[in-house]
Design a protein around this motif. Structure first.
Motif, PDB file in Angstrom:
ATOM      1  N   THR A  59       4.183   9.223  -4.458  1.00  0.00           N
ATOM      2  CA  THR A  59       3.120   8.450  -3.446  1.00  0.00           C
ATOM      3  C   THR A  59       4.008   7.065  -3.050  1.00  0.00           C
ATOM      4  O   THR A  59       3.376   7.064  -1.810  1.00  0.00           O
ATOM      5  CB  THR A  59       1.841   7.897  -4.446  1.00  0.00           C
ATOM      6  N   LEU A  63       4.162   6.378   0.882  1.00  0.00           N
ATOM      7  CA  LEU A  63       3.666   5.069   1.385  1.00  0.00           C
ATOM      8  C   LEU A  63       4.659   4.604   2.114  1.00  0.00           C
ATOM      9  O   LEU A  63       4.427   3.976   3.277  1.00  0.00           O
ATOM     10  CB  LEU A  63       3.168   4.336   0.101  1.00  0.00           C
ATOM     11  N   GLU A  80      -4.310   5.400   5.450  1.00  0.00           N
ATOM     12  CA  GLU A  80      -4.483   6.667   4.879  1.00  0.00           C
ATOM     13  C   GLU A  80      -3.348   7.658   5.340  1.00  0.00           C
ATOM     14  O   GLU A  80      -3.029   7.415   6.488  1.00  0.00           O
ATOM     15  CB  GLU A  80      -5.831   7.138   4.904  1.00  0.00           C
ATOM     16  N   THR A  92      -3.965   9.940   0.375  1.00  0.00           N
ATOM     17  CA  THR A  92      -3.520   8.620  -0.116  1.00  0.00           C
ATOM     18  C   THR A  92      -4.247   7.410   0.667  1.00  0.00           C
ATOM     19  O   THR A  92      -3.964   7.798   1.871  1.00  0.00           O
ATOM     20  CB  THR A  92      -2.057   8.448  -0.283  1.00  0.00           C
ATOM     21  N   TYR A  93      -4.640   6.657   0.051  1.00  0.00           N
ATOM     22  CA  TYR A  93      -5.642   5.595   0.660  1.00  0.00           C
ATOM     23  C   TYR A  93      -5.069   4.190   0.143  1.00  0.00           C
ATOM     24  O   TYR A  93      -4.923   3.919  -0.857  1.00  0.00           O
ATOM     25  CB  TYR A  93      -7.102   5.701   0.526  1.00  0.00           C
ATOM     26  N   VAL A 100      -2.834   1.812  -4.396  1.00  0.00           N
ATOM     27  CA  VAL A 100      -3.081   2.956  -3.632  1.00  0.00           C
ATOM     28  C   VAL A 100      -3.905   3.922  -4.340  1.00  0.00           C
ATOM     29  O   VAL A 100      -3.639   3.943  -5.504  1.00  0.00           O
ATOM     30  CB  VAL A 100      -1.816   3.685  -2.983  1.00  0.00           C
ATOM     31  N   THR A 102      -4.607   7.973  -4.806  1.00  0.00           N
ATOM     32  CA  THR A 102      -4.187   9.333  -4.315  1.00  0.00           C
ATOM     33  C   THR A 102      -4.916  10.401  -5.113  1.00  0.00           C
ATOM     34  O   THR A 102      -5.408  10.305  -6.112  1.00  0.00           O
ATOM     35  CB  THR A 102      -2.579   9.578  -4.861  1.00  0.00           C
TER      36      THR A 102
END
Length: 171
Positions: A59, A63, A80, A92-93, A100, A102
């Motif tokens: 992630t 990112l 996102e 993923t936000y 973050v 996920t």
């Protein structure tokens, strides 16, 4: 981190509201796991349960690429990232500046609902992490004084040149 309990509750609540989300992970932007809600793989499932630590590291890597893509295309701050695979989605936000969220979702999920619930949960997680960081900085851990029997560091370690010349420690 003090926010861990609240973050776990948010992840569980999200999975209870949206059953097509098969797993949720909150991590720092540098890839450390804050909390996870990824159930074990059940017999007969064709997908394996992902481990939290490698997923958090992936992630963080994704990112980084998303940040660079946003920067290169002038699209503003990262919000996102959505990956659609043959068997489902990885979403993923951004959860504030330090974390973050996920989500692992089935291919039968309504993507609009995924985004709606994911954004809301990420916002709440971001608030929990920010609050934990504020309380940690407002109440720093007390400093432990060095043991009194040891001489100060500058007297214990001489610079390399003084050691070679055999000079005594500074008084």
């Amino acid at each position: 981190m003090a926010a861990e309990t609240g973050v776990v509750e948010e992840l569980r609540g999200l999975r209870a509201r949206v059953p097509q989300i098969g797993g949720a992970l909150a991590a720092t932007v540098d890839g450390l796991v804050l909390a996870e809600d990824i159930p074990p793989t059940q017999a007969g499932q064709q997908r394996q349960r992902p481990e939290a630590e490698p997923l958090a590291a992936l992630t963080a890597a994704a990112l980084g690429l998303a940040f660079r893509m946003n920067e290169a295309t002038g699209r503003g701050a990262f919000r996102e990232l959505l990956i659609h695979g043959e068997l489902g989605y990885v979403a993923t936000y951004a959860a504030g500046p330090a974390a973050v969220l996920t989500l692992l979702a089935d291919d039968r999920i309504n993507v609009g609902r995924l985004h709606l619930e994911g954004r809301r949960t990420a916002g709440r997680i971001g608030e929990l992490v920010a609050e934990a960081q504020r309380s940690a900085t407002s109440h720093p851990a007390p400093e432990v004084p060095p043991p009194e029997r040891r001489p100060p560091l500058e007297r214990r370690r001489l610079p390399l040149e003084r050691r070679r010349r055999g000079s005594p420690a500074p008084e």
